[in-house]
Design a protein around this motif. Structure first.
Motif, PDB file in Angstrom:
ATOM      1  N   HIS A 187      -5.730 -10.784 -20.089  1.00 34.99           N
ATOM      2  CA  HIS A 187      -3.883 -11.321 -20.470  1.00 34.99           C
ATOM      3  C   HIS A 187      -3.025 -11.502 -21.373  1.00 34.99           C
ATOM      4  CE1 HIS A 187      -4.834 -12.371 -15.938  1.00 34.99           C
ATOM      5  NE2 HIS A 187      -5.754 -13.450 -16.046  1.00 34.99           N
ATOM      6  N   THR A 222     -11.411 -23.620 -16.168  1.00 38.14           N
ATOM      7  CA  THR A 222     -10.806 -22.429 -14.446  1.00 38.14           C
ATOM      8  C   THR A 222     -11.490 -21.338 -14.703  1.00 38.14           C
ATOM      9  OG1 THR A 222     -10.163 -20.791 -17.201  1.00 38.14           O
ATOM     10  CG2 THR A 222      -9.032 -22.042 -15.724  1.00 38.14           C
ATOM     11  N   GLN A 276      -4.948 -16.129 -15.480  1.00 42.86           N
ATOM     12  CA  GLN A 276      -3.933 -15.871 -16.511  1.00 42.86           C
ATOM     13  C   GLN A 276      -2.690 -16.808 -16.662  1.00 42.86           C
ATOM     14  OE1 GLN A 276      -1.878 -14.067 -13.299  1.00 42.86           O
ATOM     15  NE2 GLN A 276      -0.076 -12.872 -13.930  1.00 42.86           N
ATOM     16  N   LYS A 277      -2.809 -18.325 -15.802  1.00 47.02           N
ATOM     17  CA  LYS A 277      -1.633 -19.101 -16.820  1.00 47.02           C
ATOM     18  C   LYS A 277      -2.601 -20.121 -18.583  1.00 47.02           C
ATOM     19  CE  LYS A 277       0.736 -23.306 -15.832  1.00 47.02           C
ATOM     20  NZ  LYS A 277       1.290 -24.452 -14.940  1.00 47.02           N
ATOM     21  N   ALA A 280      -2.192 -17.228 -21.540  1.00 50.53           N
ATOM     22  CA  ALA A 280      -0.595 -16.656 -22.069  1.00 50.53           C
ATOM     23  C   ALA A 280      -0.662 -17.188 -23.424  1.00 50.53           C
ATOM     24  CB  ALA A 280       0.404 -17.287 -21.008  1.00 50.53           C
TER      25      ALA A 280
END
Length: 318
Positions: A187, A222, A276-277, A280
């Motif tokens: 990402h 995560t 993903q978050k 970032a």
């Protein structure tokens, strides 16, 4: 290899069969790892099928290479594909470091030697310049002191692409390239999106590192370690290098290899969505966003002196 716990893959265009997971050398000399444990980790890994050994001239002031060299005695050297890295950008410094690595590792020939920490856009130019490090490695290759040549870096995929470009301009193709490939990289400033396709296209061996980012990926809460290793194994990698500082972590590596199955598109997207978050802004990939991991930035003398003709230009004497 027939009864090995470890699957094998081909290293790019070399034809060499290497274990899908490789043993990282840096962890072998961490404060909590004594020589006895390092010895046990290396030999246990080899006995169970890991044949790719990662190391570097600068790891822990050379102790990592010394310990691996001792562990590879008594016939173990012949069982592995041995890789190390050098930091020198000049022919003189690269030659000096390579000779030290050969001595520490107790071998006459290293299977793969890589230009380490290609972090700056000037690095490729220095390496391929007249009297640059590439000349040293090519001469050593001709002399039978190394077999294959690659490079590593953890900062920015654009610098990797530039290294490949400069190599092409000089009529050279690397045998292997090492880079961060992990569930955050997908990402942010992504090596997997920008560099990996080029390596696959050119038949260059792909070495994954920073798969767990020295544990920082796990701090994001995560994904699990096994998911991280499975992701790197899912990519078209030749070897996924993982640091091992205990027998439990070695077992984790074999568990990941044993339970790996390629993801379906749906499974892959679901896994990537988890990070993903958190990914970032590169928070969990500090090797990209800070200088903490940049050994050659803190120790510029490892690179060697700037070329004499450039020093003369700076001084206005030419």
């Amino acid at each position: 290899m027939a009864d090995s716990e470890m699957p094998y893959r081909v290293l790019g265009g070399t034809g060499e069969k290497v274990s899908a997971i490789g043993l990282g050398g840096w962890h072998l000399a961490l404060p909590k790892v004594d020589e006895k444990l390092a010895f046990r980790i290396v030999r246990s890994a080899i006995d169970r099928g890991i044949n790719f050994m990662d190391n570097c001239w600068d790891y822990n002031d050379g102790i990592s290479e010394l310990r691996m060299g001792k562990a590879l005695r008594e016939g173990y050297r012949q069982k592995v594909f041995l890789m190390t890295k050098i930091d020198g950008r000049t022919k003189k410094e690269a030659t000096r470091q390579l000779e030290q690595s050969l001595e520490r590792l107790q071998t006459d020939c290293i299977d793969l030697v890589q230009h380490h920490e290609i972090l700056r856009f000037e690095d490729p130019n220095r390496i391929f310049a007249r009297d640059g490090a590439q000349e040293a490695l090519l001469e050593a290759q001709k002399a039978g002191k190394l077999r294959y040549i690659g490079f590593t870096g953890h900062k920015d995929p654009r610098i990797h692409l530039y290294m490949l470009e400069v190599a092409r301009e000089n009529g050279f193709k690397f045998d292997a390239v090492q880079m961060p490939l992990n569930l955050m990289d997908a990402h942010f400033r992504s090596f997997s999106k920008q560099v990996l396709p080029e390596l696959v296209k050119d038949g260059i061996g792909v070495l994954a590192m920073k798969t767990l980012a020295n544990g920082s990926l796990l701090e994001s809460k995560t994904v699990t370690a096994i998911e991280c290793l499975h992701y790197a194994l899912h990519l078209p990698t030749s070897v996924v290098i993982t640091g091992v500082d205990s027998m439990e972590i070695l077992e984790q590596a074999f568990e990941a290899a044993r339970t790996f199955k390629p993801f379906s598109d749906e499974e892959l997207q679901k896994l990537l969505a988890k990070t993903q978050k958190a990914a970032a802004h590169g928070e969990f990939e500090p090797f990209k966003t800070s200088s903490i991991y940049d050994g050659t930035a803190a120790n510029q003398k490892w690179l060697g002196e700037e070329p004499e003709h450039l020093q003369a230009l700076m001084m206005g004497t030419v």
